[in-house]
Design a protein around this motif. Structure first.
Motif, PDB file in Angstrom:
ATOM      1  N   UNK A 152      98.399 -21.277  60.201  1.00  0.00           N
ATOM      2  CA  UNK A 152      99.682 -21.218  59.486  1.00  0.00           C
ATOM      3  C   UNK A 152      99.890 -19.841  58.859  1.00  0.00           C
ATOM      4  N   UNK A 153      98.821 -19.218  58.370  1.00  0.00           N
ATOM      5  CA  UNK A 153      98.939 -17.843  57.867  1.00  0.00           C
ATOM      6  C   UNK A 153      99.347 -16.901  58.989  1.00  0.00           C
ATOM      7  N   UNK A 154      98.731 -17.050  60.146  1.00  0.00           N
ATOM      8  CA  UNK A 154      99.065 -16.193  61.293  1.00  0.00           C
ATOM      9  C   UNK A 154     100.519 -16.377  61.710  1.00  0.00           C
ATOM     10  N   UNK A 155     100.971 -17.622  61.701  1.00  0.00           N
ATOM     11  CA  UNK A 155     102.351 -17.929  62.062  1.00  0.00           C
ATOM     12  C   UNK A 155     103.322 -17.271  61.083  1.00  0.00           C
ATOM     13  N   UNK A 156     103.026 -17.365  59.809  1.00  0.00           N
ATOM     14  CA  UNK A 156     103.897 -16.817  58.769  1.00  0.00           C
ATOM     15  C   UNK A 156     104.135 -15.325  58.983  1.00  0.00           C
ATOM     16  N   UNK A 157     103.100 -14.623  59.382  1.00  0.00           N
ATOM     17  CA  UNK A 157     103.194 -13.177  59.540  1.00  0.00           C
ATOM     18  C   UNK A 157     104.001 -12.764  60.774  1.00  0.00           C
ATOM     19  N   UNK A 158     104.266 -13.717  61.662  1.00  0.00           N
ATOM     20  CA  UNK A 158     105.056 -13.420  62.861  1.00  0.00           C
ATOM     21  C   UNK A 158     106.554 -13.571  62.619  1.00  0.00           C
ATOM     22  N   UNK A 159     106.929 -14.180  61.500  1.00  0.00           N
ATOM     23  CA  UNK A 159     108.339 -14.420  61.209  1.00  0.00           C
ATOM     24  C   UNK A 159     108.887 -13.343  60.274  1.00  0.00           C
ATOM     25  N   UNK A 160     110.196 -13.368  60.076  1.00  0.00           N
ATOM     26  CA  UNK A 160     110.858 -12.346  59.269  1.00  0.00           C
ATOM     27  C   UNK A 160     111.018 -12.757  57.805  1.00  0.00           C
ATOM     28  N   UNK A 161     110.528 -13.921  57.437  1.00  0.00           N
ATOM     29  CA  UNK A 161     110.678 -14.421  56.072  1.00  0.00           C
ATOM     30  C   UNK A 161     109.832 -13.587  55.101  1.00  0.00           C
ATOM     31  N   UNK A 162     110.397 -13.127  53.971  1.00  0.00           N
ATOM     32  CA  UNK A 162     109.596 -12.436  52.952  1.00  0.00           C
ATOM     33  C   UNK A 162     108.615 -13.438  52.318  1.00  0.00           C
TER      34      UNK A 162
END
Length: 334
Positions: A152-162
């Motif tokens: 989930x951390x890896x996924x978060x870093x792939x998106x544009x969300x701050x």
């Protein structure tokens, strides 16, 4: 805490230990708050905080639409927790559910900051002595929960969300419905045993201290794209942690100690047998429980102290006393 008037907060996992305390703190600060809950019936007690309750499920994209109306900031606490079950069960909520949330937030284009609650469990399952955020997550040989937290951390870093990632240790406090009730039950029955040396440190994190860190990061632009370890800073040994619970709950303090090599071997045998039998409940001993109770879990929170001015205000004795008093007052002591 400086809050702009147009801010609106979404808290996922609103009925959980962390989510409910975030909602309470936000409403005390006058922040309009929406709580995403899986069941309105189970969220009845949240009405006292005057938060807007919306029934929804992260695994159902359509149920997120109403919850996101006008939302500008998010504290994402929802997760499937535990130390047993298939990896896919944990991925469904902790990874795919997060994917649905991030996609929906990107579509509405209002999001300014998302606080993602991860776990210190993402680090390697070994003894730790001051490990900080420069050490990368370690995906080998861990349970489905912590593996899904890494993903989930890896996924978060792939998106544009701050975003900001917070990694707490073992979270305890009033309203805990998972680990502490099991510890209390085992203490009362006299079946609790230490795994290895009781003098090894816990990664204890009082829920109020975690909420402090959440709000210190939420309105801090310098926290964007950062990851922080969060503990009580003043850590206690396994013996102090468990014996304090026993003393406050008026149960006999445990004395039994299972040598760590013996515990590891027993865990391997029991996990294999439990999987063969298809059991849904975790065995008494597992590698995840050895990680929790058998390893030295000293993680550095210096980055959070320096960059967020994170300074836990309560001692462990004060924090655990408040926790057990809540269990006693609400008739939750076994």
């Amino acid at each position: 805490m400086t809050v702009q008037s147009e801010q609106k907060l979404l808290v996922t996992g609103g009925t959980g230990l962390v989510g409910s305390h975030v909602i309470q703190r936000a409403r005390q600060a006058g922040i309009p708050t929406v709580a995403l809950v899986r069941s309105l019936d189970q969220a009845e007690y949240l009405k006292e905080f005057d938060a807007e309750l919306i029934e929804g499920d992260l695994t159902d994209k359509n149920s997120l639409r109403d919850a996101l109306t006008g939302v500008t900031i998010v504290v994402h606490t929802a997760a499937k927790v535990g130390d047993w079950g298939s990896v896919d069960e944990y991925r469904n909520t902790n990874v795919r559910g997060l994917e649905n949330l991030l996609t929906a937030l990107e579509e509405q284009c209002l999001i300014r900051h998302l606080i993602h609650i991860s776990s210190l469990g993402v680090y390697e399952a070994r003894d730790h002595y001051g490990t900080d955020e420069t050490e990368p997550p370690h995906a080998a040989g861990i349970d489905g929960y912590t593996l899904s937290k890494i993903e989930s951390e890896q996924l978060l870093r792939k998106h544009s969300i701050p975003y900001t990632v917070l990694r707490p240790g073992f979270i305890y406090g009033p309203r805990d419905r998972t680990v502490l009730p099991r510890i209390l039950e085992r203490l009362k029955s006299g079946r609790f045993a230490y795994l290895g040396s009781p003098e090894k440190l816990m990664n204890n994190t009082y829920v109020e201290h975690l909420v402090d860190a959440i709000f210190l990061a939420l309105f801090n632009e310098d926290a964007l794209s950062q990851t922080y370890n969060i503990t009580d800073v003043s850590l206690v040994s396994k013996r102090e942690f468990i014996s304090t619970i026993a003393e406050l709950a008026e149960y006999p303090p445990p004395k039994k100690v299972v040598p760590l090599p013996v515990a590891r071997n027993l865990a391997r045998v029991m996990e294999g047998l439990w999987r063969f039998l298809g059991k849904k409940q975790a065995p008494i001993l597992s590698q995840a429980r050895i990680k929790f109770l058998g390893l030295n879990l000293d993680f550095s929170s210096q980055k959070a102290q320096q960059e967020l001015n994170y300074q836990p205000q309560k001692t462990f004795q004060q924090s655990m006393s408040a926790t057990i008093e809540w269990f006693r007052t609400h008739h939750k002591l076994p």
